[in-house]
Design a protein around this motif. Structure first.
Motif, PDB file in Angstrom:
ATOM      1  N   MET A  13      -0.355  39.862  38.485  1.00 46.64           N
ATOM      2  CA  MET A  13       0.002  39.735  37.081  1.00 46.64           C
ATOM      3  C   MET A  13       1.449  39.264  36.947  1.00 46.64           C
ATOM      4  O   MET A  13       2.333  39.778  37.640  1.00 46.64           O
ATOM      5  N   GLU A  14       1.685  38.303  36.078  1.00 45.67           N
ATOM      6  CA  GLU A  14       3.030  37.782  35.870  1.00 45.67           C
ATOM      7  C   GLU A  14       3.503  38.081  34.455  1.00 45.67           C
ATOM      8  O   GLU A  14       2.688  38.282  33.547  1.00 45.67           O
ATOM      9  N   LEU A  15       4.834  38.057  34.289  1.00 39.89           N
ATOM     10  CA  LEU A  15       5.395  38.342  32.979  1.00 39.89           C
ATOM     11  C   LEU A  15       4.915  37.335  31.927  1.00 39.89           C
ATOM     12  O   LEU A  15       4.744  37.678  30.757  1.00 39.89           O
ATOM     13  N   ARG A  16       4.686  36.105  32.359  1.00 45.41           N
ATOM     14  CA  ARG A  16       4.257  35.090  31.397  1.00 45.41           C
ATOM     15  C   ARG A  16       2.893  35.436  30.807  1.00 45.41           C
ATOM     16  O   ARG A  16       2.610  35.131  29.639  1.00 45.41           O
ATOM     17  N   HIS A  17       2.037  36.084  31.606  1.00 45.31           N
ATOM     18  CA  HIS A  17       0.743  36.512  31.077  1.00 45.31           C
ATOM     19  C   HIS A  17       0.941  37.498  29.934  1.00 45.31           C
ATOM     20  O   HIS A  17       0.267  37.417  28.897  1.00 45.31           O
ATOM     21  N   LEU A  18       1.854  38.440  30.124  1.00 45.68           N
ATOM     22  CA  LEU A  18       2.113  39.439  29.086  1.00 45.68           C
ATOM     23  C   LEU A  18       2.744  38.794  27.854  1.00 45.68           C
ATOM     24  O   LEU A  18       2.393  39.141  26.714  1.00 45.68           O
ATOM     25  N   LYS A  19       3.672  37.875  28.086  1.00 49.91           N
ATOM     26  CA  LYS A  19       4.301  37.195  26.952  1.00 49.91           C
ATOM     27  C   LYS A  19       3.275  36.393  26.172  1.00 49.91           C
ATOM     28  O   LYS A  19       3.273  36.398  24.935  1.00 49.91           O
ATOM     29  N   HIS A  20       2.393  35.710  26.863  1.00 51.88           N
ATOM     30  CA  HIS A  20       1.347  34.945  26.197  1.00 51.88           C
ATOM     31  C   HIS A  20       0.436  35.862  25.390  1.00 51.88           C
ATOM     32  O   HIS A  20       0.061  35.545  24.246  1.00 51.88           O
ATOM     33  N   PHE A  21       0.090  36.992  25.977  1.00 49.94           N
ATOM     34  CA  PHE A  21      -0.800  37.942  25.313  1.00 49.94           C
ATOM     35  C   PHE A  21      -0.152  38.516  24.050  1.00 49.94           C
ATOM     36  O   PHE A  21      -0.789  38.594  22.989  1.00 49.94           O
ATOM     37  N   VAL A  22       1.105  38.920  24.141  1.00 51.80           N
ATOM     38  CA  VAL A  22       1.814  39.498  22.990  1.00 51.80           C
ATOM     39  C   VAL A  22       1.947  38.475  21.868  1.00 51.80           C
ATOM     40  O   VAL A  22       1.770  38.792  20.685  1.00 51.80           O
ATOM     41  N   THR A  23       2.245  37.238  22.224  1.00 50.15           N
ATOM     42  CA  THR A  23       2.375  36.187  21.211  1.00 50.15           C
ATOM     43  C   THR A  23       1.045  35.921  20.530  1.00 50.15           C
ATOM     44  O   THR A  23       0.978  35.753  19.303  1.00 50.15           O
ATOM     45  N   LEU A  24      -0.039  35.892  21.292  1.00 47.57           N
ATOM     46  CA  LEU A  24      -1.366  35.683  20.716  1.00 47.57           C
ATOM     47  C   LEU A  24      -1.741  36.839  19.798  1.00 47.57           C
ATOM     48  O   LEU A  24      -2.318  36.640  18.722  1.00 47.57           O
ATOM     49  N   ALA A  25      -1.401  38.053  20.198  1.00 52.64           N
ATOM     50  CA  ALA A  25      -1.684  39.226  19.364  1.00 52.64           C
ATOM     51  C   ALA A  25      -0.913  39.157  18.051  1.00 52.64           C
ATOM     52  O   ALA A  25      -1.397  39.608  17.010  1.00 52.64           O
ATOM     53  N   GLU A  26       0.279  38.577  18.089  1.00 54.40           N
ATOM     54  CA  GLU A  26       1.109  38.460  16.887  1.00 54.40           C
ATOM     55  C   GLU A  26       0.565  37.394  15.938  1.00 54.40           C
ATOM     56  O   GLU A  26       0.462  37.613  14.726  1.00 54.40           O
ATOM     57  N   TYR A  27       0.204  36.230  16.478  1.00 50.56           N
ATOM     58  CA  TYR A  27      -0.213  35.109  15.623  1.00 50.56           C
ATOM     59  C   TYR A  27      -1.708  35.102  15.316  1.00 50.56           C
ATOM     60  O   TYR A  27      -2.142  34.434  14.376  1.00 50.56           O
ATOM     61  N   LYS A  28      -2.492  35.822  16.140  1.00 55.12           N
ATOM     62  CA  LYS A  28      -3.941  35.941  15.916  1.00 55.12           C
ATOM     63  C   LYS A  28      -4.641  34.582  15.895  1.00 55.12           C
ATOM     64  O   LYS A  28      -5.694  34.415  15.282  1.00 55.12           O
ATOM     65  N   SER A  29      -4.040  33.622  16.557  1.00 50.46           N
ATOM     66  CA  SER A  29      -4.610  32.279  16.611  1.00 50.46           C
ATOM     67  C   SER A  29      -4.150  31.598  17.889  1.00 50.46           C
ATOM     68  O   SER A  29      -2.950  31.578  18.179  1.00 50.46           O
ATOM     69  N   TYR A  30      -5.098  31.046  18.643  1.00 48.14           N
ATOM     70  CA  TYR A  30      -4.743  30.368  19.888  1.00 48.14           C
ATOM     71  C   TYR A  30      -3.876  29.149  19.620  1.00 48.14           C
ATOM     72  O   TYR A  30      -2.907  28.892  20.342  1.00 48.14           O
ATOM     73  N   SER A  31      -4.199  28.401  18.592  1.00 42.76           N
ATOM     74  CA  SER A  31      -3.428  27.180  18.317  1.00 42.76           C
ATOM     75  C   SER A  31      -1.996  27.514  17.879  1.00 42.76           C
ATOM     76  O   SER A  31      -1.037  26.887  18.341  1.00 42.76           O
ATOM     77  N   LEU A  32      -1.842  28.513  17.004  1.00 37.54           N
ATOM     78  CA  LEU A  32      -0.506  28.892  16.538  1.00 37.54           C
ATOM     79  C   LEU A  32       0.320  29.501  17.667  1.00 37.54           C
ATOM     80  O   LEU A  32       1.508  29.217  17.812  1.00 37.54           O
ATOM     81  N   ALA A  33      -0.319  30.355  18.465  1.00 40.60           N
ATOM     82  CA  ALA A  33       0.393  30.993  19.575  1.00 40.60           C
ATOM     83  C   ALA A  33       0.807  29.966  20.615  1.00 40.60           C
ATOM     84  O   ALA A  33       1.924  30.017  21.152  1.00 40.60           O
ATOM     85  N   ALA A  34      -0.084  29.039  20.907  1.00 37.59           N
ATOM     86  CA  ALA A  34       0.236  27.992  21.888  1.00 37.59           C
ATOM     87  C   ALA A  34       1.410  27.148  21.399  1.00 37.59           C
ATOM     88  O   ALA A  34       2.292  26.775  22.184  1.00 37.59           O
ATOM     89  N   SER A  35       1.424  26.838  20.110  1.00 37.37           N
ATOM     90  CA  SER A  35       2.532  26.067  19.533  1.00 37.37           C
ATOM     91  C   SER A  35       3.843  26.830  19.638  1.00 37.37           C
ATOM     92  O   SER A  35       4.880  26.259  19.983  1.00 37.37           O
ATOM     93  N   GLU A  36       3.790  28.130  19.349  1.00 35.69           N
ATOM     94  CA  GLU A  36       4.996  28.960  19.447  1.00 35.69           C
ATOM     95  C   GLU A  36       5.502  29.029  20.883  1.00 35.69           C
ATOM     96  O   GLU A  36       6.714  29.031  21.135  1.00 35.69           O
ATOM     97  N   LEU A  37       4.591  29.099  21.841  1.00 39.50           N
ATOM     98  CA  LEU A  37       4.959  29.203  23.255  1.00 39.50           C
ATOM     99  C   LEU A  37       5.275  27.849  23.885  1.00 39.50           C
ATOM    100  O   LEU A  37       5.733  27.783  25.027  1.00 39.50           O
ATOM    101  N   ASN A  38       4.972  26.788  23.139  1.00 42.97           N
ATOM    102  CA  ASN A  38       5.199  25.420  23.623  1.00 42.97           C
ATOM    103  C   ASN A  38       4.365  25.119  24.870  1.00 42.97           C
ATOM    104  O   ASN A  38       4.851  24.520  25.839  1.00 42.97           O
TER     105      ASN A  38
END
Length: 303
Positions: A1-26
């Motif tokens: 498990m890497e920190l980026r996995h957790l960051k991606h997960f937390v961002t997705l939980a915040e935005y509740k959308s794969y497209s919005l979260a992906a945009s935020e994470l670039n």
């Protein structure tokens, strides 16, 4: 498990959308999908439920979110503590604040603070208390000012609170309002007038007034919910609208006579406390310490 996995997960939980979260994470949406799938595979648990509109956390997803936020916050603290003695951002301050009180308090404080410390870089972020707490956990806020008693922030074990001021809930209106002529005023009489109320007011407060704020009751006269007091001042000054809010928010208007208090015989007691909130055990930058000291001095001077 890497920190980026957790960051991606937390961002997705915040935005509740794969497209919005992906945009935020670039990152691309397929990359985000693979990252979440990898995390689920490593934990052997389904963390997200997805439909055509949004994603929703599962039971295990909520557990992982809670721990992920703490892990990312700890990593942020570690980086900050290691970099602090040699960080070029010594003079950067990210201030958060509750929507109602922060704009009122910061308006008066920041003028003098920035005059005294012109080399400090200040960034402001107004949100609801729950959002501010989440941003602080992620290390995106240095400090925030908010109500701490009614919101029960004072019961959170992982934060420190420096008291700023006490206040109480009051009803106010324009001078000359018809209700001011009544010698014995009780809360049922308020039902005949449109009422303004801060957004996010807890049900524990509104329920103390019986059905006054029940929009389904017969002959309801209207309710205006607001985030910042300046958005309804014109209505308060020029109509028979009445407003429930902490008296510290309208202190200047009351002193200038632009608004007056309604003396209500059966007014419930609403005790309000504002404080400066920081994360317990987190290293504090010199600029943030200066800001906290400045706010404390200002509060003592005004008390």
């Amino acid at each position: 498990m890497e920190l980026r996995h957790l960051k991606h997960f937390v961002t997705l939980a915040e935005y509740k959308s794969y497209s919005l979260a992906a945009s935020e994470l670039n990152i691309s949406q397929p990359s985000l999908t693979r990252s979440i799938q990898r995390l689920e595979s490593l934990l052997e648990a389904k963390l997200m439920e997805r439909n055509s509109r949004f994603v929703k956390l599962t039971y295990f997803g909520n557990i992982v979110l809670k721990h992920s936020e703490k892990i990312l916050s700890s990593v942020s603290d570690l980086e900050a503590e290691v970099k602090l003695p040699r960080d070029d951002s010594f003079n950067d301050i990210v201030l958060g604040g509750g929507n109602l009180v922060a704009s009122h308090v910061y308006d008066s404080i920041l003028v003098e603070f920035t005059r005294k410390y012109p080399n400090f870089n200040v960034e402001l972020c107004y949100r609801y208390v729950e959002e501010l707490y989440g941003l602080m956990l992620k290390g995106e806020l240095d400090v925030f000012l908010a109500e701490t008693r009614i919101t029960q922030l004072d019961k959170m074990p992982d934060i420190d609170i420096i008291p700023y001021c006490e206040s109480k809930g009051v009803f106010c209106c324009r001078p000359g309002h018809p209700l001011l002529k009544e010698k014995y005023l009780f809360t049922p009489r308020l039902k005949d007038y449109q009422i303004a109320l801060p957004r996010g007011t807890p049900v524990e407060i509104t329920s103390a007034f019986d059905d006054l704020f029940d929009t389904e009751r017969e002959y309801f006269s209207g309710l205006v919910r607001f985030e910042e007091i300046h958005t309804i001042k014109h209505s308060l000054y020029n109509s028979d609208m009445i407003c429930l809010l902490p008296d510290v928010i309208v202190k200047q208007e009351l002193e200038a006579g632009r608004l007056v208090l309604l003396n209500i015989n059966n007014m419930p007691q609403i005790d309000v406390a504002y404080g400066i909130v920081t994360m317990k055990g987190k290293p504090i930058k010199p600029a943030v310490k200066k800001f906290i000291e400045f706010v404390q001095t200002t509060a003592e001077h005004n008390s």
